[in-house]
Design a protein around this motif. Sequence first.
Motif, PDB file in Angstrom:
ATOM      1  N   SER A  78       1.469  97.573  51.932  1.00 30.09           N
ATOM      2  CA  SER A  78       0.901  98.856  51.535  1.00 30.09           C
ATOM      3  C   SER A  78       0.472  99.670  52.746  1.00 30.09           C
ATOM      4  O   SER A  78       0.103  99.140  53.791  1.00 30.09           O
ATOM      5  N   CYS A  79       0.519 100.985  52.550  1.00 31.72           N
ATOM      6  CA  CYS A  79       0.060 101.942  53.556  1.00 31.72           C
ATOM      7  C   CYS A  79      -0.951 102.870  52.898  1.00 31.72           C
ATOM      8  O   CYS A  79      -0.995 102.996  51.673  1.00 31.72           O
ATOM      9  N   ASP A  80      -1.746 103.546  53.713  1.00 34.60           N
ATOM     10  CA  ASP A  80      -2.796 104.417  53.195  1.00 34.60           C
ATOM     11  C   ASP A  80      -2.291 105.794  52.778  1.00 34.60           C
ATOM     12  O   ASP A  80      -3.012 106.524  52.105  1.00 34.60           O
ATOM     13  N   SER A  81      -1.069 106.173  53.195  1.00 37.34           N
ATOM     14  CA  SER A  81      -0.559 107.506  52.867  1.00 37.34           C
ATOM     15  C   SER A  81       0.958 107.551  53.055  1.00 37.34           C
ATOM     16  O   SER A  81       1.547 106.670  53.676  1.00 37.34           O
ATOM     17  N   ARG A  82       1.559 108.598  52.504  1.00 40.89           N
ATOM     18  CA  ARG A  82       2.990 108.850  52.717  1.00 40.89           C
ATOM     19  C   ARG A  82       3.269 109.050  54.207  1.00 40.89           C
ATOM     20  O   ARG A  82       4.279 108.589  54.725  1.00 40.89           O
ATOM     21  N   GLU A  83       2.346 109.750  54.860  1.00 38.34           N
ATOM     22  CA  GLU A  83       2.513 110.027  56.285  1.00 38.34           C
ATOM     23  C   GLU A  83       2.535 108.748  57.104  1.00 38.34           C
ATOM     24  O   GLU A  83       3.295 108.637  58.081  1.00 38.34           O
ATOM     25  N   GLU A  84       1.721 107.766  56.705  1.00 38.59           N
ATOM     26  CA  GLU A  84       1.731 106.489  57.421  1.00 38.59           C
ATOM     27  C   GLU A  84       3.064 105.776  57.225  1.00 38.59           C
ATOM     28  O   GLU A  84       3.617 105.201  58.164  1.00 38.59           O
ATOM     29  N   ASP A  86       5.983 107.202  56.738  1.00 38.46           N
ATOM     30  CA  ASP A  86       6.955 107.895  57.595  1.00 38.46           C
ATOM     31  C   ASP A  86       6.734 107.587  59.073  1.00 38.46           C
ATOM     32  O   ASP A  86       7.692 107.380  59.821  1.00 38.46           O
ATOM     33  N   ARG A  87       5.465 107.523  59.503  1.00 35.48           N
ATOM     34  CA  ARG A  87       5.167 107.237  60.911  1.00 35.48           C
ATOM     35  C   ARG A  87       5.698 105.865  61.300  1.00 35.48           C
ATOM     36  O   ARG A  87       6.328 105.688  62.341  1.00 35.48           O
ATOM     37  N   TYR A 114       5.789 105.939  46.992  1.00 36.42           N
ATOM     38  CA  TYR A 114       6.618 106.390  48.107  1.00 36.42           C
ATOM     39  C   TYR A 114       6.860 105.201  49.016  1.00 36.42           C
ATOM     40  O   TYR A 114       5.923 104.575  49.508  1.00 36.42           O
ATOM     41  N   TRP A 130       3.488 103.409  49.820  1.00 30.08           N
ATOM     42  CA  TRP A 130       2.224 104.008  49.410  1.00 30.08           C
ATOM     43  C   TRP A 130       2.282 104.207  47.906  1.00 30.08           C
ATOM     44  O   TRP A 130       3.340 104.552  47.358  1.00 30.08           O
ATOM     45  N   ASP A 132      -0.017 106.081  44.725  1.00 33.02           N
ATOM     46  CA  ASP A 132      -1.132 106.920  44.321  1.00 33.02           C
ATOM     47  C   ASP A 132      -2.173 106.028  43.643  1.00 33.02           C
ATOM     48  O   ASP A 132      -1.849 105.307  42.685  1.00 33.02           O
TER      49      ASP A 132
END
Length: 149
Positions: A78-84, A86-87, A114, A130, A132
């Motif tokens: 798991s990641c904290d956000s979509r941006e993470e 992608d990063r 995502y 990620w 929601d």
Amino acid sequence: MARMIFINLPVKDLERSKAFYEAIGFRNEPKFSNESGAMMVLSDTISVMLLTHDFYSSFHTRPIGDTHKESRVLLCFSCDSREEVDRIVETVAANGGKIDQSPKSEAEPGGPMYGRDFEDPDGHQWEPMWMDPAFAEQGAHPVEEAAGA
């Protein structure tokens, strides 16, 4: 004490693999690393043990599979956000990994989930994702309903 997970992966080039995993945010734990293996920490409860082929083979008698040709496991975290997500995936691409190899993409803009995928230099398949938090609270039923189940 919380349960911990140690994922053991055979690698051809330990130093290259350590550098790859450090680049995407894992931390090397020197207390459990030597010339045959390296502990790479993802979180307080999840670590990846990168093991040279010789050391990995000392734990069993089966041959090491070619993960560039066959799928052995898909490791999702798991990641904290979509941006993470992608990063991480873009950092993988910049450090010798293959990205977006899956024919099924969950990278739908605006959706409740995502995820993207990548292969490390040894062909091990990973999926940072990620979800929601409001969707996660509902459980799997909304997914089943959307699929017509």
